[in-house]
Design a protein around this motif. Structure first.
Motif, PDB file in Angstrom:
ATOM      1  N   VAL A 100       5.407  -2.784  -7.926  1.00 15.66           N
ATOM      2  CA  VAL A 100       5.403  -3.809  -8.967  1.00 15.66           C
ATOM      3  C   VAL A 100       6.181  -5.038  -8.513  1.00 15.66           C
ATOM      4  N   HIS A 101       7.335  -4.813  -7.896  1.00 12.02           N
ATOM      5  CA  HIS A 101       8.153  -5.926  -7.399  1.00 12.02           C
ATOM      6  C   HIS A 101       7.382  -6.764  -6.376  1.00 12.02           C
ATOM      7  N   LEU A 102       6.732  -6.103  -5.433  1.00  8.98           N
ATOM      8  CA  LEU A 102       5.995  -6.814  -4.389  1.00  8.98           C
ATOM      9  C   LEU A 102       4.837  -7.623  -4.975  1.00  8.98           C
ATOM     10  N   VAL A 103       4.138  -7.025  -5.911  1.00  9.01           N
ATOM     11  CA  VAL A 103       3.009  -7.738  -6.524  1.00  9.01           C
ATOM     12  C   VAL A 103       3.491  -8.958  -7.288  1.00  9.01           C
ATOM     13  N   GLU A 104       4.549  -8.785  -8.063  1.00  7.42           N
ATOM     14  CA  GLU A 104       5.062  -9.911  -8.847  1.00  7.42           C
ATOM     15  C   GLU A 104       5.581 -11.034  -7.957  1.00  7.42           C
ATOM     16  N   LYS A 105       6.217 -10.677  -6.840  1.00  6.90           N
ATOM     17  CA  LYS A 105       6.852 -11.707  -6.011  1.00  6.90           C
ATOM     18  C   LYS A 105       5.895 -12.375  -5.032  1.00  6.90           C
ATOM     19  N   TYR A 106       4.901 -11.640  -4.531  1.00  7.53           N
ATOM     20  CA  TYR A 106       4.047 -12.199  -3.483  1.00  7.53           C
ATOM     21  C   TYR A 106       2.588 -12.391  -3.912  1.00  7.53           C
ATOM     22  N   TYR A 107       2.056 -11.498  -4.722  1.00 11.81           N
ATOM     23  CA  TYR A 107       0.650 -11.612  -5.116  1.00 11.81           C
ATOM     24  C   TYR A 107       0.493 -12.561  -6.308  1.00 11.81           C
ATOM     25  N   VAL A 108       1.305 -12.382  -7.335  1.00 10.94           N
ATOM     26  CA  VAL A 108       1.238 -13.281  -8.487  1.00 10.94           C
ATOM     27  C   VAL A 108       1.605 -14.701  -8.061  1.00 10.94           C
ATOM     28  N   ALA A 109       2.521 -14.828  -7.105  1.00 10.84           N
ATOM     29  CA  ALA A 109       2.963 -16.145  -6.639  1.00 10.84           C
ATOM     30  C   ALA A 109       1.919 -16.859  -5.780  1.00 10.84           C
ATOM     31  N   ILE A 169      -3.091  -7.176  -9.187  1.00  9.63           N
ATOM     32  CA  ILE A 169      -2.171  -7.604 -10.237  1.00  9.63           C
ATOM     33  C   ILE A 169      -2.347  -6.749 -11.483  1.00  9.63           C
ATOM     34  N   SER A 170      -3.593  -6.448 -11.823  1.00 11.36           N
ATOM     35  CA  SER A 170      -3.858  -5.609 -12.991  1.00 11.36           C
ATOM     36  C   SER A 170      -3.251  -4.226 -12.824  1.00 11.36           C
ATOM     37  N   ARG A 171      -3.341  -3.682 -11.603  1.00 13.85           N
ATOM     38  CA  ARG A 171      -2.757  -2.362 -11.332  1.00 13.85           C
ATOM     39  C   ARG A 171      -1.236  -2.402 -11.525  1.00 13.85           C
ATOM     40  N   ALA A 172      -0.605  -3.444 -11.038  1.00 10.83           N
ATOM     41  CA  ALA A 172       0.853  -3.556 -11.181  1.00 10.83           C
ATOM     42  C   ALA A 172       1.249  -3.693 -12.646  1.00 10.83           C
ATOM     43  N   TYR A 173       0.476  -4.460 -13.389  1.00 13.11           N
ATOM     44  CA  TYR A 173       0.798  -4.659 -14.797  1.00 13.11           C
ATOM     45  C   TYR A 173       0.580  -3.384 -15.611  1.00 13.11           C
ATOM     46  N   SER A 174      -0.290  -2.491 -15.140  1.00 15.28           N
ATOM     47  CA  SER A 174      -0.480  -1.222 -15.842  1.00 15.28           C
ATOM     48  C   SER A 174       0.675  -0.263 -15.575  1.00 15.28           C
ATOM     49  N   ILE A 175       1.367  -0.454 -14.455  1.00 15.73           N
ATOM     50  CA  ILE A 175       2.497   0.409 -14.106  1.00 15.73           C
ATOM     51  C   ILE A 175       3.810  -0.122 -14.694  1.00 15.73           C
ATOM     52  N   ALA A 176       3.932  -1.447 -14.772  1.00 13.67           N
ATOM     53  CA  ALA A 176       5.199  -2.078 -15.153  1.00 13.67           C
ATOM     54  C   ALA A 176       5.810  -1.545 -16.442  1.00 13.67           C
ATOM     55  N   PRO A 177       5.030  -1.258 -17.511  1.00 14.92           N
ATOM     56  CA  PRO A 177       5.676  -0.801 -18.754  1.00 14.92           C
ATOM     57  C   PRO A 177       6.248   0.610 -18.680  1.00 14.92           C
ATOM     58  N   ASN A 178       5.875   1.390 -17.652  1.00 17.53           N
ATOM     59  CA  ASN A 178       6.316   2.790 -17.636  1.00 17.53           C
ATOM     60  C   ASN A 178       7.079   3.154 -16.369  1.00 17.53           C
ATOM     61  N   TYR A 223       0.828  -1.209   0.000  1.00 18.82           N
ATOM     62  CA  TYR A 223       0.000   0.000   0.000  1.00 18.82           C
ATOM     63  C   TYR A 223       0.861   1.258   0.000  1.00 18.82           C
ATOM     64  N   ASN A 224       1.886   1.280   0.841  1.00 15.15           N
ATOM     65  CA  ASN A 224       2.690   2.496   0.977  1.00 15.15           C
ATOM     66  C   ASN A 224       3.518   2.790  -0.271  1.00 15.15           C
ATOM     67  N   TYR A 225       3.986   1.760  -0.951  1.00 16.01           N
ATOM     68  CA  TYR A 225       4.765   2.032  -2.157  1.00 16.01           C
ATOM     69  C   TYR A 225       3.891   2.218  -3.387  1.00 16.01           C
ATOM     70  N   GLU A 226       2.667   1.724  -3.355  1.00 17.50           N
ATOM     71  CA  GLU A 226       1.744   2.051  -4.446  1.00 17.50           C
ATOM     72  C   GLU A 226       1.338   3.518  -4.378  1.00 17.50           C
ATOM     73  N   THR A 227       1.185   4.030  -3.155  1.00 20.25           N
ATOM     74  CA  THR A 227       0.708   5.402  -2.963  1.00 20.25           C
ATOM     75  C   THR A 227       1.832   6.383  -2.649  1.00 20.25           C
ATOM     76  N   SER A 228       3.080   5.961  -2.784  1.00 23.07           N
ATOM     77  CA  SER A 228       4.214   6.821  -2.450  1.00 23.07           C
ATOM     78  C   SER A 228       4.224   8.083  -3.304  1.00 23.07           C
ATOM     79  N   GLN A 229       4.566   9.198  -2.676  1.00 27.28           N
ATOM     80  CA  GLN A 229       4.681  10.472  -3.376  1.00 27.28           C
ATOM     81  C   GLN A 229       6.048  10.656  -4.022  1.00 27.28           C
ATOM     82  N   TYR A 230       6.951   9.696  -3.783  1.00 26.89           N
ATOM     83  CA  TYR A 230       8.300   9.817  -4.333  1.00 26.89           C
ATOM     84  C   TYR A 230       8.371   9.122  -5.689  1.00 26.89           C
ATOM     85  N   MET A 231       8.859   9.848  -6.665  1.00 28.33           N
ATOM     86  CA  MET A 231       8.936   9.324  -8.021  1.00 28.33           C
ATOM     87  C   MET A 231       9.817   8.082  -8.071  1.00 28.33           C
ATOM     88  N   GLY A 232       9.342   7.068  -8.771  1.00 34.84           N
ATOM     89  CA  GLY A 232      10.112   5.847  -8.961  1.00 34.84           C
ATOM     90  C   GLY A 232       9.801   4.744  -7.980  1.00 34.84           C
TER      91      GLY A 232
END
Length: 469
Positions: free
Chosen positions: A290-299, A314-323, A275-284
């Motif tokens: 994305v890393h957390l979703v791929e490693k723990y949610y997709v798994a 998962i859909s939210r992470a996949y929408s962010i991953a390309p950019n 939650y905190n890194y999805e909503t982080s105000q810091y760029m990047g």
């Protein structure tokens, strides 16, 4: 046969304990009716757990068939304007409270709850012994003027900390399995030893960080239902972990690995980080999400989510991953206002500012002209190409806006055939959305305002046109 009977008796007693659930009998001396509420902490947030009506004698019974998670709870008095806290252990959840609202600390009595006897004793200690010293300390801080005053303040602060820690250490020594002891241990800061190498200015930081979690029992799910674990997480990831996605990812994985022994702690820590890194105000920092979703949610580790909820994450992470920052910008093969082909990758420039905007969007009406002013004032001379991409609105509204605000020198693009899939590739769910690309069309910044973009371009210019690594 005797052994079998004993095993069956143990199983039966466990079932009966679970079946008993929780039952908290509350007597409020100054009340003859109204509703009382039981609430609990979950990190820094508070949630209602249950409620009951007071009878004419001021007695209410809050009960349920299943045991509640252990942690810090609150009894809210009728009207919800006042409350007092209590501790709930995972095992002993049948007890009574007699509370006198004229003094909820000194005149409250717990029966059949050793955990709350400890907690009440601690609160009385804070009120009777720590609070007077704190008041004295504040008064001296307000009047301190000389070096002698400062020395006296330091002595008083040291004495206060020692008195508090001695009390906590005594509770931990005498009641090591209590929730209060688990809380006290988690609150204890690492004690940094003397630096063996005075030339190493990073020793204190490295030691403190390495021992930060030593006293936190990550197998105790009761800490989830207190503010303590969230406070520890927040401090660690905002003050001790370098704010770079690769570093944060490593730290997340190392900490999560330590929580595997308790599914509730694992669930909370994974959720909090996500939650905190999805909503982080810091760029990047969305790269961490994305890393957390791929490693723990997709798994399949997010056991607390149903299929619909999991698919959304998962859909939210996949929408962010390309950019993500550092990625090559996804291709854009679209058209200009004359329906001539426009290609992102054939647009040659030292820098490209790609703006997704809507001529009917109120925020765009403010930001797009500001971007144009910055472009004409300095960015153009630094080799910036502006590509404006229409996301909504009619062609007429779009062209009128361009003409009204004199957006000359821009490449104006749109996707009349709806073939580019720009919303998913560039995560465009609101407008305006701004990307800064380098000469090779690598994403070096995104979702920045004009001032931040200006600073970023200046810094890149100072480094010869490259982003900071």
């Amino acid at each position: 046969m005797q052994k079998l009977i004993i095993i069956l008796a143990c199983l039966l007693s466990q079932f009966q304990l679970q079946a008993q659930g929780y039952q908290i009998t509350i007597q409020l001396k100054q009340y003859k009716g109204g509703q009382v509420y039981l609430a609990h902490h979950m990190g820094k947030n508070k949630y209602m757990s249950d409620s009951a009506l007071l009878n004419e004698e001021g007695i209410a019974v809050i009960k349920g068939p299943q045991a509640l998670p252990g942690g810090i709870y609150m009894i809210l008095l009728p009207g919800k304007q006042r409350y007092f806290e209590l501790l709930l252990d995972n095992k002993q959840q049948q007890f009574s409270i007699i509370a006198d609202t004229s003094d909820l600390i000194k005149k409250t009595i717990f029966k059949n709850s050793p955990e709350n006897d400890l907690f009440l004793g601690y609160n009385k200690f804070l009120t009777n012994e720590i609070s007077p010293i704190s008041i004295q300390l504040q008064a001296k801080q307000a009047t301190a003027r000389t070096a002698a005053d400062s020395a006296e303040l330091r002595t008083l602060e040291t004495s206060l900390r020692k008195k508090l820690q001695d009390y906590r250490n005594d509770v931990v020594a005498k009641h090591p399995q209590s929730l209060l002891s688990s809380m006290f241990k988690a609150l204890k800061e690492p004690e940094i030893p003397t630096n063996p190498n005075p030339e190493d200015s990073t020793f204190a930081y490295r030691y403190y960080k390495a021992h930060y979690w030593d006293n936190v029992d990550l197998g105790d799910d009761r800490l989830v239902y207190t503010p303590i674990l969230e406070d520890k997480l927040h401090k660690y990831f905002t003050q001790l972990v370098p704010p770079h996605p690769d570093s944060v990812n490593i730290e997340c994985d190392q900490l999560i690995a330590q929580t595997r022994k308790n599914k509730e702690v694992f669930k909370y820590v994974v959720w909090w980080l996500t939650y905190n890194y999805e909503t982080s105000q810091y760029m990047g920092m969305d790269a961490v999400f994305v890393h957390l979703v791929e490693k723990y949610y997709v798994a399949g580790d997010a056991f607390w989510l149903n299929d619909e909820q999991l698919n959304k994450v998962i859909s939210r992470a996949y929408s962010i991953a390309p950019n993500l920052i550092g990625q090559q910008a996804p291709p854009l093969e679209v058209k200009d206002s004359s329906l001539k082909p426009v290609s992102l990758y054939t647009t040659k420039a030292k820098y490209t500012v790609l703006v997704f905007w809507d001529p009917t969007c109120g925020h765009c009406k403010i930001e797009v002209p500001r971007l144009d002013s910055a472009y004409k004032a300095s960015w153009k001379s630094k080799g910036v190409a502006m590509i404006g991409f229409k996301t909504e609105g009619t062609k007429e509204e779009w062209q009128n806006f361009i003409k009204q605000y004199k957006l000359n020198g821009w490449i104006h693009a749109w996707d009349p055939d709806a073939q580019s899939n720009f919303r998913r590739l560039y995560d465009v769910y609101s407008t305006p959305v701004v990307y800064l690309l380098d000469e090779k069309k690598k994403i070096v910044a995104k979702r920045l305002g004009v001032e931040q973009l200006n600073e970023f371009i200046d810094k890149m210019e100072a480094r010869g046109g490259t982003a900071q690594k």
